[in-house]
Design a protein around this motif. Structure first.
Motif, mmCIF file in Angstrom:
data_model
loop_
_atom_site.group_PDB
_atom_site.id
_atom_site.type_symbol
_atom_site.label_atom_id
_atom_site.label_comp_id
_atom_site.label_asym_id
_atom_site.label_seq_id
_atom_site.Cartn_x
_atom_site.Cartn_y
_atom_site.Cartn_z
ATOM 1 N N ALA A 48 0.715 -1.194 0.068
ATOM 2 C CA ALA A 48 -0.064 0.019 0.353
ATOM 3 C C ALA A 48 0.811 1.322 -0.170
ATOM 4 C CB ALA A 48 -0.981 0.191 1.269
ATOM 5 N N LEU A 49 2.029 1.005 0.559
ATOM 6 C CA LEU A 49 2.960 2.371 0.641
ATOM 7 C C LEU A 49 3.752 2.610 -0.718
ATOM 8 C CD1 LEU A 49 4.151 1.839 4.215
ATOM 9 C CD2 LEU A 49 2.639 3.578 3.514
ATOM 10 N N ALA A 50 4.027 1.614 -1.295
ATOM 11 C CA ALA A 50 4.878 1.485 -2.581
ATOM 12 C C ALA A 50 4.158 2.420 -3.261
ATOM 13 C CB ALA A 50 5.301 0.186 -2.988
ATOM 14 N N ALA B 232 22.957 1.463 -6.316
ATOM 15 C CA ALA B 232 23.715 0.713 -5.147
ATOM 16 C C ALA B 232 23.628 1.212 -3.942
ATOM 17 C CB ALA B 232 24.982 0.339 -5.402
ATOM 18 N N ALA B 233 23.631 2.750 -3.803
ATOM 19 C CA ALA B 233 23.852 3.621 -2.652
ATOM 20 C C ALA B 233 22.601 3.552 -1.795
ATOM 21 C CB ALA B 233 24.390 4.886 -2.847
ATOM 22 N N VAL B 234 21.337 3.640 -2.593
ATOM 23 C CA VAL B 234 20.061 3.579 -1.818
ATOM 24 C C VAL B 234 19.624 2.359 -1.054
ATOM 25 C CG1 VAL B 234 17.507 3.815 -2.259
ATOM 26 C CG2 VAL B 234 18.860 5.465 -3.315
ATOM 27 N N ALA C 178 12.521 3.500 -4.516
ATOM 28 C CA ALA C 178 11.791 3.754 -3.533
ATOM 29 C C ALA C 178 10.850 2.500 -3.037
ATOM 30 C CB ALA C 178 10.713 5.006 -3.239
ATOM 31 N N SER C 179 10.284 1.874 -4.041
ATOM 32 C CA SER C 179 9.310 1.045 -3.912
ATOM 33 C C SER C 179 10.264 -0.601 -3.837
ATOM 34 C CB SER C 179 8.446 0.702 -5.117
ATOM 35 O OG SER C 179 7.666 1.823 -5.536
ATOM 36 N N LEU D 266 11.215 9.474 -6.242
ATOM 37 C CA LEU D 266 11.967 10.220 -5.120
ATOM 38 C C LEU D 266 13.388 9.629 -4.966
ATOM 39 C CD1 LEU D 266 9.200 10.618 -2.337
ATOM 40 C CD2 LEU D 266 9.882 12.239 -4.203
ATOM 41 N N LEU D 267 13.657 8.480 -4.878
ATOM 42 C CA LEU D 267 14.976 7.895 -4.772
ATOM 43 C C LEU D 267 15.680 7.508 -5.937
ATOM 44 C CD1 LEU D 267 14.561 5.857 -1.573
ATOM 45 C CD2 LEU D 267 15.264 8.274 -1.750
ATOM 46 N N GLY D 268 14.945 7.978 -7.178
ATOM 47 C CA GLY D 268 15.461 7.658 -8.539
ATOM 48 C C GLY D 268 15.125 6.114 -9.116
ATOM 49 N N THR D 269 15.715 5.790 -10.233
ATOM 50 C CA THR D 269 15.206 4.257 -10.733
ATOM 51 C C THR D 269 16.664 3.695 -11.052
ATOM 52 O OG1 THR D 269 15.385 5.538 -12.874
ATOM 53 C CG2 THR D 269 13.215 5.151 -11.672
#
Length: 283
Positions: free
Chosen positions: A35-37, A253-255, A75-76, A64-67
């Motif tokens: 539900a959050l993703a 890789a960093a996320v 992010a998902s 938000l965190l890129g792809t």
């Protein structure tokens, strides 16, 4: 009231409060992840591949965190990875507790030949480095979510067995245990009713810290291709997928790496605060 007092004691510690917040976020992601993703973690879009996080030039608030290299929303995937890490960490530690506490109680209470056999088995287990043993078992059982749980549960029981055995050797000689035995209580009842409650605090603290170790171990196995496999998402496999593009798209890789660091740091800080609260010798 005593329980709430201890909870307040843990939360008064800055590290404990930070750890509690991190654990709460992980649990929320684990329970309500779908539900959050904002996107399907496996949905690909080559038109938006290697999109940077929103704060960088070329970034977008839509991701938000890129792809990553396939255009999947990071992010998902991090949220989904939190769910997988929680399942693996908690399930593996529960398995370790069940096996390790049982063997530790039996070894410490009965001593003699049974104690010798269990402790020699533990020594053999400890003679092999943890990750090497986990890799060997993972090759035998094959990669996958529940195979990873079985592997980590099988290699980590020794920690609980040795701690519980050491405490049981001391507790079994105390007056309340002797009184239980004199009253005719069966050994199993004595261990369950008299000894287990007195070792529970140590088990809880070690289990909390062990969860972070299992999350790291799962990430290591997944990084090597022996753990979580698609379509499941693991932080270790995400890091492995992003290592080839570090120079051009470091965030891939960093996320997940940052998520792994924050999660394990928070759990360890919470475990340290919990240990300080539960151990009377420290207080």
């Amino acid at each position: 009231m005593r329980t709430w007092s201890r909870v307040r004691g843990v939360l008064r510690d800055p590290g404990g409060l930070f750890g509690a917040l991190v654990i709460a976020l992980i649990l929320i992601a684990a329970i309500a992840g779908p539900a959050l993703a904002p996107y399907d973690p496996s949905a690909q879009s080559l038109e938006t591949r290697h999109l940077p996080p929103f704060w960088m030039d070329g970034g977008s608030t839509a991701h938000l965190l890129g792809t990553d290299q396939l255009g999947r929303d990071l992010a998902s995937r991090v949220i989904q990875g939190a769910r997988v890490s929680t399942i693996v960490g908690v399930a593996a530690v529960l398995m370790q507790v069940l096996v390790g506490v049982t063997l530790g109680l039996l070894a410490g209470y009965w001593r003699g030949a049974l104690d010798a056999v269990i402790m020699r088995l533990a020594d053999v287990w400890l003679a092999v480095p943890f990750l090497v043993l986990a890799m060997a078992l993972a090759v035998v059982l094959g990669p996958g979510l529940w195979s990873t749980v079985l592997v980590l549960g099988a290699v980590g029981w020794v920690t609980f067995a040795r701690i519980v055995r050491a405490q049981t050797l001391s507790i079994r000689e105390r007056d309340f245990v002797l009184a239980s035995r004199v009253a005719g209580a069966r050994p199993i009842r004595t261990m369950r009713a008299e000894i287990l409650p007195n070792v529970a605090a140590s088990v809880i603290v070690v289990a909390t810290l062990q969860v972070s170790q299992m999350i790291i171990a799962e990430a290591a196995l997944s990084f090597l291709g022996l753990g979580i496999q698609p379509p499941d998402v693991g932080w270790g496999s995400m890091i492995a997928e992003g290592r080839d593009s570090l120079s051009s798209a470091w965030w891939v890789a960093a996320v997940p790496g940052a998520a792994l660091v924050i999660a394990t740091l928070g759990i360890n800080l919470f475990g340290d605060a919990l240990r300080d609260e539960l151990d009377p010798r420290i207080r």
